[in-house]
Design a protein around this motif. Sequence first.
Motif, PDB file in Angstrom:
ATOM      1  N   THR A  22      51.234  28.288 -36.119  1.00 36.19           N
ATOM      2  CA  THR A  22      50.923  29.705 -35.898  1.00 36.19           C
ATOM      3  C   THR A  22      51.785  30.225 -34.758  1.00 36.19           C
ATOM      4  O   THR A  22      51.998  29.524 -33.757  1.00 36.19           O
ATOM      5  CB  THR A  22      49.436  29.916 -35.565  1.00 36.19           C
ATOM      6  OG1 THR A  22      49.089  29.131 -34.405  1.00 36.19           O
ATOM      7  CG2 THR A  22      48.557  29.496 -36.739  1.00 36.19           C
ATOM      8  N   PHE A  23      52.285  31.443 -34.922  1.00 38.00           N
ATOM      9  CA  PHE A  23      53.185  32.021 -33.921  1.00 38.00           C
ATOM     10  C   PHE A  23      52.461  32.234 -32.600  1.00 38.00           C
ATOM     11  O   PHE A  23      51.333  32.723 -32.568  1.00 38.00           O
ATOM     12  CB  PHE A  23      53.751  33.341 -34.427  1.00 38.00           C
ATOM     13  CG  PHE A  23      54.667  34.032 -33.447  1.00 38.00           C
ATOM     14  CD1 PHE A  23      55.952  33.577 -33.250  1.00 38.00           C
ATOM     15  CD2 PHE A  23      54.219  35.121 -32.715  1.00 38.00           C
ATOM     16  CE1 PHE A  23      56.801  34.197 -32.341  1.00 38.00           C
ATOM     17  CE2 PHE A  23      55.059  35.758 -31.814  1.00 38.00           C
ATOM     18  CZ  PHE A  23      56.353  35.290 -31.623  1.00 38.00           C
ATOM     19  N   SER A  24      53.108  31.857 -31.500  1.00 31.96           N
ATOM     20  CA  SER A  24      52.548  32.067 -30.166  1.00 31.96           C
ATOM     21  C   SER A  24      53.261  33.196 -29.432  1.00 31.96           C
ATOM     22  O   SER A  24      52.671  34.207 -29.100  1.00 31.96           O
ATOM     23  CB  SER A  24      52.625  30.775 -29.341  1.00 31.96           C
ATOM     24  OG  SER A  24      52.237  31.011 -27.998  1.00 31.96           O
ATOM     25  N   HIS A  25      54.581  33.018 -29.204  1.00 32.88           N
ATOM     26  CA  HIS A  25      55.332  34.036 -28.471  1.00 32.88           C
ATOM     27  C   HIS A  25      56.824  33.771 -28.650  1.00 32.88           C
ATOM     28  O   HIS A  25      57.223  32.761 -29.242  1.00 32.88           O
ATOM     29  CB  HIS A  25      54.967  34.033 -26.985  1.00 32.88           C
ATOM     30  CG  HIS A  25      55.299  32.747 -26.280  1.00 32.88           C
ATOM     31  ND1 HIS A  25      54.505  31.616 -26.348  1.00 32.88           N
ATOM     32  CD2 HIS A  25      56.363  32.404 -25.491  1.00 32.88           C
ATOM     33  CE1 HIS A  25      55.059  30.648 -25.634  1.00 32.88           C
ATOM     34  NE2 HIS A  25      56.190  31.097 -25.111  1.00 32.88           N
ATOM     35  N   GLU A  26      57.627  34.666 -28.134  1.00 37.22           N
ATOM     36  CA  GLU A  26      59.083  34.550 -28.229  1.00 37.22           C
ATOM     37  C   GLU A  26      59.699  34.761 -26.854  1.00 37.22           C
ATOM     38  O   GLU A  26      59.252  35.619 -26.087  1.00 37.22           O
ATOM     39  CB  GLU A  26      59.617  35.601 -29.213  1.00 37.22           C
ATOM     40  CG  GLU A  26      61.103  35.487 -29.495  1.00 37.22           C
ATOM     41  CD  GLU A  26      61.558  36.491 -30.542  1.00 37.22           C
ATOM     42  OE1 GLU A  26      62.309  37.417 -30.175  1.00 37.22           O
ATOM     43  OE2 GLU A  26      61.140  36.353 -31.719  1.00 37.22           O
ATOM     44  N   VAL A  27      60.700  33.947 -26.526  1.00 35.19           N
ATOM     45  CA  VAL A  27      61.421  34.076 -25.257  1.00 35.19           C
ATOM     46  C   VAL A  27      62.909  34.069 -25.554  1.00 35.19           C
ATOM     47  O   VAL A  27      63.431  33.091 -26.098  1.00 35.19           O
ATOM     48  CB  VAL A  27      61.067  32.918 -24.291  1.00 35.19           C
ATOM     49  CG1 VAL A  27      61.853  33.068 -22.986  1.00 35.19           C
ATOM     50  CG2 VAL A  27      59.571  32.890 -24.007  1.00 35.19           C
ATOM     51  N   PHE A  28      63.585  35.173 -25.217  1.00 35.24           N
ATOM     52  CA  PHE A  28      65.034  35.289 -25.437  1.00 35.24           C
ATOM     53  C   PHE A  28      65.422  34.906 -26.861  1.00 35.24           C
ATOM     54  O   PHE A  28      66.386  34.177 -27.093  1.00 35.24           O
ATOM     55  CB  PHE A  28      65.809  34.441 -24.425  1.00 35.24           C
ATOM     56  CG  PHE A  28      65.561  34.833 -22.992  1.00 35.24           C
ATOM     57  CD1 PHE A  28      65.827  36.115 -22.550  1.00 35.24           C
ATOM     58  CD2 PHE A  28      65.040  33.913 -22.091  1.00 35.24           C
ATOM     59  CE1 PHE A  28      65.597  36.480 -21.227  1.00 35.24           C
ATOM     60  CE2 PHE A  28      64.804  34.265 -20.771  1.00 35.24           C
ATOM     61  CZ  PHE A  28      65.082  35.559 -20.334  1.00 35.24           C
ATOM     62  N   GLY A  29      64.646  35.388 -27.825  1.00 36.66           N
ATOM     63  CA  GLY A  29      64.963  35.152 -29.232  1.00 36.66           C
ATOM     64  C   GLY A  29      64.524  33.813 -29.785  1.00 36.66           C
ATOM     65  O   GLY A  29      64.745  33.529 -30.964  1.00 36.66           O
ATOM     66  N   GLU A  30      63.902  32.981 -28.946  1.00 36.81           N
ATOM     67  CA  GLU A  30      63.433  31.663 -29.380  1.00 36.81           C
ATOM     68  C   GLU A  30      61.933  31.724 -29.620  1.00 36.81           C
ATOM     69  O   GLU A  30      61.162  32.064 -28.720  1.00 36.81           O
ATOM     70  CB  GLU A  30      63.753  30.609 -28.310  1.00 36.81           C
ATOM     71  CG  GLU A  30      63.346  29.198 -28.696  1.00 36.81           C
ATOM     72  CD  GLU A  30      63.731  28.188 -27.625  1.00 36.81           C
ATOM     73  OE1 GLU A  30      63.513  26.974 -27.851  1.00 36.81           O
ATOM     74  OE2 GLU A  30      64.245  28.594 -26.563  1.00 36.81           O
ATOM     75  N   GLY A  31      61.509  31.422 -30.843  1.00 35.47           N
ATOM     76  CA  GLY A  31      60.101  31.491 -31.187  1.00 35.47           C
ATOM     77  C   GLY A  31      59.367  30.198 -30.874  1.00 35.47           C
ATOM     78  O   GLY A  31      59.901  29.101 -31.070  1.00 35.47           O
ATOM     79  N   PHE A  32      58.144  30.336 -30.382  1.00 32.64           N
ATOM     80  CA  PHE A  32      57.307  29.181 -30.069  1.00 32.64           C
ATOM     81  C   PHE A  32      56.037  29.249 -30.905  1.00 32.64           C
ATOM     82  O   PHE A  32      55.429  30.314 -31.050  1.00 32.64           O
ATOM     83  CB  PHE A  32      56.976  29.134 -28.581  1.00 32.64           C
ATOM     84  CG  PHE A  32      58.159  28.815 -27.717  1.00 32.64           C
ATOM     85  CD1 PHE A  32      58.462  27.505 -27.376  1.00 32.64           C
ATOM     86  CD2 PHE A  32      59.002  29.830 -27.269  1.00 32.64           C
ATOM     87  CE1 PHE A  32      59.564  27.203 -26.588  1.00 32.64           C
ATOM     88  CE2 PHE A  32      60.108  29.541 -26.489  1.00 32.64           C
ATOM     89  CZ  PHE A  32      60.395  28.227 -26.151  1.00 32.64           C
ATOM     90  N   TYR A  33      55.640  28.095 -31.432  1.00 27.21           N
ATOM     91  CA  TYR A  33      54.530  28.028 -32.377  1.00 27.21           C
ATOM     92  C   TYR A  33      53.534  26.959 -31.942  1.00 27.21           C
ATOM     93  O   TYR A  33      53.899  25.972 -31.300  1.00 27.21           O
ATOM     94  CB  TYR A  33      55.047  27.709 -33.780  1.00 27.21           C
ATOM     95  CG  TYR A  33      55.841  28.836 -34.388  1.00 27.21           C
ATOM     96  CD1 TYR A  33      55.269  29.667 -35.353  1.00 27.21           C
ATOM     97  CD2 TYR A  33      57.149  29.087 -33.990  1.00 27.21           C
ATOM     98  CE1 TYR A  33      55.996  30.708 -35.916  1.00 27.21           C
ATOM     99  CE2 TYR A  33      57.880  30.132 -34.538  1.00 27.21           C
ATOM    100  CZ  TYR A  33      57.289  30.936 -35.498  1.00 27.21           C
ATOM    101  OH  TYR A  33      58.001  31.978 -36.040  1.00 27.21           O
ATOM    102  N   LEU A  34      52.277  27.161 -32.325  1.00 25.89           N
ATOM    103  CA  LEU A  34      51.214  26.209 -32.021  1.00 25.89           C
ATOM    104  C   LEU A  34      50.823  25.414 -33.262  1.00 25.89           C
ATOM    105  O   LEU A  34      50.734  25.959 -34.363  1.00 25.89           O
ATOM    106  CB  LEU A  34      49.979  26.942 -31.495  1.00 25.89           C
ATOM    107  CG  LEU A  34      50.048  27.429 -30.047  1.00 25.89           C
ATOM    108  CD1 LEU A  34      48.946  28.450 -29.785  1.00 25.89           C
ATOM    109  CD2 LEU A  34      49.922  26.260 -29.067  1.00 25.89           C
ATOM    110  N   THR A  35      50.615  24.119 -33.072  1.00 24.31           N
ATOM    111  CA  THR A  35      50.015  23.266 -34.093  1.00 24.31           C
ATOM    112  C   THR A  35      49.065  22.318 -33.380  1.00 24.31           C
ATOM    113  O   THR A  35      49.024  22.282 -32.141  1.00 24.31           O
ATOM    114  CB  THR A  35      51.078  22.487 -34.889  1.00 24.31           C
ATOM    115  OG1 THR A  35      50.439  21.795 -35.961  1.00 24.31           O
ATOM    116  CG2 THR A  35      51.823  21.482 -34.018  1.00 24.31           C
ATOM    117  N   GLU A  36      48.275  21.567 -34.129  1.00 26.38           N
ATOM    118  CA  GLU A  36      47.312  20.651 -33.525  1.00 26.38           C
ATOM    119  C   GLU A  36      47.524  19.241 -34.052  1.00 26.38           C
ATOM    120  O   GLU A  36      47.850  19.050 -35.226  1.00 26.38           O
ATOM    121  CB  GLU A  36      45.877  21.081 -33.840  1.00 26.38           C
ATOM    122  CG  GLU A  36      45.462  22.358 -33.140  1.00 26.38           C
ATOM    123  CD  GLU A  36      44.022  22.734 -33.442  1.00 26.38           C
ATOM    124  OE1 GLU A  36      43.333  23.219 -32.536  1.00 26.38           O
ATOM    125  OE2 GLU A  36      43.597  22.532 -34.601  1.00 26.38           O
TER     126      GLU A  36
END
Length: 208
Positions: A22-36
């Motif tokens: 699931t999408f968390s946030h983006e920093v300088f065009g780089e997307g960060f996602y959460l998984t468990e």
Amino acid sequence: MPEKIMENNKVTVIGEIISGFTFSHEVFGEGFYLTEISINRLSDQTDVIPLLISERLIDITGDYAGMLVEATGQFRSYNRHEGTKNRLVLSVFVREIAFLEEFNDYTKTNQIFLDGYICKAPIYRKTPLGREIADLLVAVNRPYGKSDYIPCIAWGRNARYASGFEVGSRICVWGRVQSREYVKRINETESEKRVAYEVSVSKLEWVE
């Protein structure tokens, strides 16, 4: 990034992926996602730990459910605004991830080291059965003036030792990341189940 800063917060977890991304946030065009991932304890219990991972480390469109991974990185926190309150949200920020065929040494599935500072007075208590517990909040410095605030829980002799720490004391902590369900009371008639994440301390030292 300064090597010293990277060394003060180190986590390695090995477990089975149990959710999608699931999408968390983006920093300088780089997307960060959460998984468990689900991590087995020696006691046959499991911890479900969130991983925060860059789209540049893994194909976040893939289905990895049931696959075994080893992730290394840092245990990080941020404050999420919920109405008029802030909620501390924790996850393992992944720097490296690898898929494993199998893994048998379950003593090494969940390890963390922190070098930080006591930022609230420790809360020491005893359970009805007499077990000693101390709750700590440890601030771990990050580059660019940021810090992560990591809840830790110590037991027995470690709890008694930790109860004497003063705010501002520098300590080193070794242990594991654990998940714990609790009931949050919303108002007089409502409550909800939530999950807390913290470090279960196996060893700690006061640093002069």
